[in-house]
Scaffold this motif. Sequence first.
Motif, PDB file in Angstrom:
ATOM      1  N   ALA A 134      19.905  59.426   9.855  1.00  0.00           N
ATOM      2  CA  ALA A 134      19.044  58.404  10.449  1.00  0.00           C
ATOM      3  C   ALA A 134      19.378  58.213  11.927  1.00  0.00           C
ATOM      4  O   ALA A 134      18.480  58.077  12.763  1.00  0.00           O
ATOM      5  N   LEU A 135      20.658  58.185  12.248  1.00  0.00           N
ATOM      6  CA  LEU A 135      21.067  58.013  13.645  1.00  0.00           C
ATOM      7  C   LEU A 135      20.647  59.210  14.494  1.00  0.00           C
ATOM      8  O   LEU A 135      20.186  59.050  15.623  1.00  0.00           O
ATOM      9  N   LYS A 136      20.767  60.401  13.939  1.00  0.00           N
ATOM     10  CA  LYS A 136      20.382  61.624  14.667  1.00  0.00           C
ATOM     11  C   LYS A 136      18.885  61.637  14.964  1.00  0.00           C
ATOM     12  O   LYS A 136      18.458  62.064  16.019  1.00  0.00           O
ATOM     13  N   ARG A 137      18.060  61.157  14.016  1.00  0.00           N
ATOM     14  CA  ARG A 137      16.606  61.183  14.161  1.00  0.00           C
ATOM     15  C   ARG A 137      16.059  59.942  14.865  1.00  0.00           C
ATOM     16  O   ARG A 137      14.865  59.812  15.059  1.00  0.00           O
ATOM     17  N   GLY A 138      16.950  58.999  15.228  1.00  0.00           N
ATOM     18  CA  GLY A 138      16.510  57.824  15.982  1.00  0.00           C
ATOM     19  C   GLY A 138      15.766  56.791  15.153  1.00  0.00           C
ATOM     20  O   GLY A 138      14.807  56.187  15.637  1.00  0.00           O
ATOM     21  N   ALA A 139      16.191  56.583  13.917  1.00  0.00           N
ATOM     22  CA  ALA A 139      15.519  55.612  13.055  1.00  0.00           C
ATOM     23  C   ALA A 139      15.450  54.243  13.727  1.00  0.00           C
ATOM     24  O   ALA A 139      16.461  53.742  14.209  1.00  0.00           O
ATOM     25  N   PRO A 140      14.256  53.646  13.773  1.00  0.00           N
ATOM     26  CA  PRO A 140      14.129  52.327  14.400  1.00  0.00           C
ATOM     27  C   PRO A 140      14.646  51.234  13.473  1.00  0.00           C
ATOM     28  O   PRO A 140      14.825  51.469  12.270  1.00  0.00           O
ATOM     29  N   PRO A 141      14.877  50.031  13.996  1.00  0.00           N
ATOM     30  CA  PRO A 141      15.191  48.912  13.105  1.00  0.00           C
ATOM     31  C   PRO A 141      14.016  48.709  12.148  1.00  0.00           C
ATOM     32  O   PRO A 141      12.859  48.898  12.522  1.00  0.00           O
ATOM     33  N   LEU A 142      14.316  48.330  10.918  1.00  0.00           N
ATOM     34  CA  LEU A 142      13.283  48.153   9.900  1.00  0.00           C
ATOM     35  C   LEU A 142      13.348  46.753   9.318  1.00  0.00           C
ATOM     36  O   LEU A 142      14.389  46.102   9.351  1.00  0.00           O
ATOM     37  N   ARG A 143      12.259  46.318   8.761  1.00  0.00           N
ATOM     38  CA  ARG A 143      12.210  45.053   8.023  1.00  0.00           C
ATOM     39  C   ARG A 143      12.287  45.399   6.546  1.00  0.00           C
ATOM     40  O   ARG A 143      11.489  46.177   6.042  1.00  0.00           O
ATOM     41  N   ARG A 144      13.272  44.851   5.853  1.00  0.00           N
ATOM     42  CA  ARG A 144      13.468  45.101   4.411  1.00  0.00           C
ATOM     43  C   ARG A 144      13.110  43.816   3.681  1.00  0.00           C
ATOM     44  O   ARG A 144      13.710  42.775   3.913  1.00  0.00           O
ATOM     45  N   VAL A 145      12.109  43.905   2.800  1.00  0.00           N
ATOM     46  CA  VAL A 145      11.622  42.728   2.087  1.00  0.00           C
ATOM     47  C   VAL A 145      11.742  42.971   0.590  1.00  0.00           C
ATOM     48  O   VAL A 145      11.311  44.008   0.079  1.00  0.00           O
ATOM     49  N   GLY A 146      12.327  42.015  -0.115  1.00  0.00           N
ATOM     50  CA  GLY A 146      12.400  42.060  -1.568  1.00  0.00           C
ATOM     51  C   GLY A 146      11.358  41.124  -2.151  1.00  0.00           C
ATOM     52  O   GLY A 146      11.103  40.044  -1.604  1.00  0.00           O
ATOM     53  N   TYR A 147      10.754  41.517  -3.260  1.00  0.00           N
ATOM     54  CA  TYR A 147       9.694  40.703  -3.871  1.00  0.00           C
ATOM     55  C   TYR A 147       9.808  40.789  -5.386  1.00  0.00           C
ATOM     56  O   TYR A 147      10.048  41.864  -5.942  1.00  0.00           O
ATOM     57  N   ARG A 148       9.648  39.676  -6.037  1.00  0.00           N
ATOM     58  CA  ARG A 148       9.628  39.638  -7.507  1.00  0.00           C
ATOM     59  C   ARG A 148       8.244  39.186  -7.932  1.00  0.00           C
ATOM     60  O   ARG A 148       7.780  38.114  -7.571  1.00  0.00           O
ATOM     61  N   GLU A 149       7.577  40.049  -8.743  1.00  0.00           N
ATOM     62  CA  GLU A 149       6.241  39.757  -9.245  1.00  0.00           C
ATOM     63  C   GLU A 149       6.351  38.664 -10.299  1.00  0.00           C
ATOM     64  O   GLU A 149       7.045  38.837 -11.300  1.00  0.00           O
ATOM     65  N   PRO A 150       5.724  37.502 -10.065  1.00  0.00           N
ATOM     66  CA  PRO A 150       5.930  36.364 -10.949  1.00  0.00           C
ATOM     67  C   PRO A 150       5.515  36.593 -12.410  1.00  0.00           C
ATOM     68  O   PRO A 150       6.178  36.094 -13.314  1.00  0.00           O
ATOM     69  N   GLU A 151       4.446  37.327 -12.640  1.00  0.00           N
ATOM     70  CA  GLU A 151       3.975  37.518 -14.014  1.00  0.00           C
ATOM     71  C   GLU A 151       4.847  38.445 -14.836  1.00  0.00           C
ATOM     72  O   GLU A 151       5.090  38.209 -16.005  1.00  0.00           O
ATOM     73  N   THR A 152       5.326  39.517 -14.216  1.00  0.00           N
ATOM     74  CA  THR A 152       6.099  40.506 -14.955  1.00  0.00           C
ATOM     75  C   THR A 152       7.606  40.371 -14.731  1.00  0.00           C
ATOM     76  O   THR A 152       8.399  40.894 -15.494  1.00  0.00           O
ATOM     77  N   GLY A 153       7.981  39.721 -13.633  1.00  0.00           N
ATOM     78  CA  GLY A 153       9.382  39.612 -13.275  1.00  0.00           C
ATOM     79  C   GLY A 153       9.926  40.874 -12.629  1.00  0.00           C
ATOM     80  O   GLY A 153      11.102  40.961 -12.296  1.00  0.00           O
ATOM     81  N   LYS A 154       9.067  41.867 -12.435  1.00  0.00           N
ATOM     82  CA  LYS A 154       9.505  43.132 -11.838  1.00  0.00           C
ATOM     83  C   LYS A 154       9.852  42.932 -10.363  1.00  0.00           C
ATOM     84  O   LYS A 154       9.102  42.304  -9.616  1.00  0.00           O
TER      85      LYS A 154
END
Length: 110
Positions: free
Chosen positions: A89-109
């Motif tokens: 990732a460092l070699k290819r210049g990966a940009p900062p990213l936004r990491r979002v976690g989500y839980r689907e209320p109906e299934t809990g997935k």
Amino acid sequence: MIPEFVALGDGIENDMVKGRQIDFPRGSIVACDKGYVDYGWYKSLTDKGVFFVTRLRPNSIYKVTERHDTPAGSGVTSDQTIQLNSAHALKRGAPPLRRVGYREPETGKH
């Protein structure tokens, strides 16, 4: 808020094969279904002002650089700015990213 274009595939070919061929206009939002990783392409999209959504590999090496508040009752379980810091990732210049976690209320997935 209507898509300007949509590319559908057979699910066999990597999404990024076609994605790299499209010159997305600034402000576009690109969704990559398969979760394949191309840090150089991510950097190119970011540099052009194009947003993208994809899945993060479970074994990704990253550092959380910022934590963001999550709206109560929204299903969002986490919201972080991260920096991928594997050698590749460092070699290819990966940009900062936004990491979002989500839980689907109906299934809990998550």
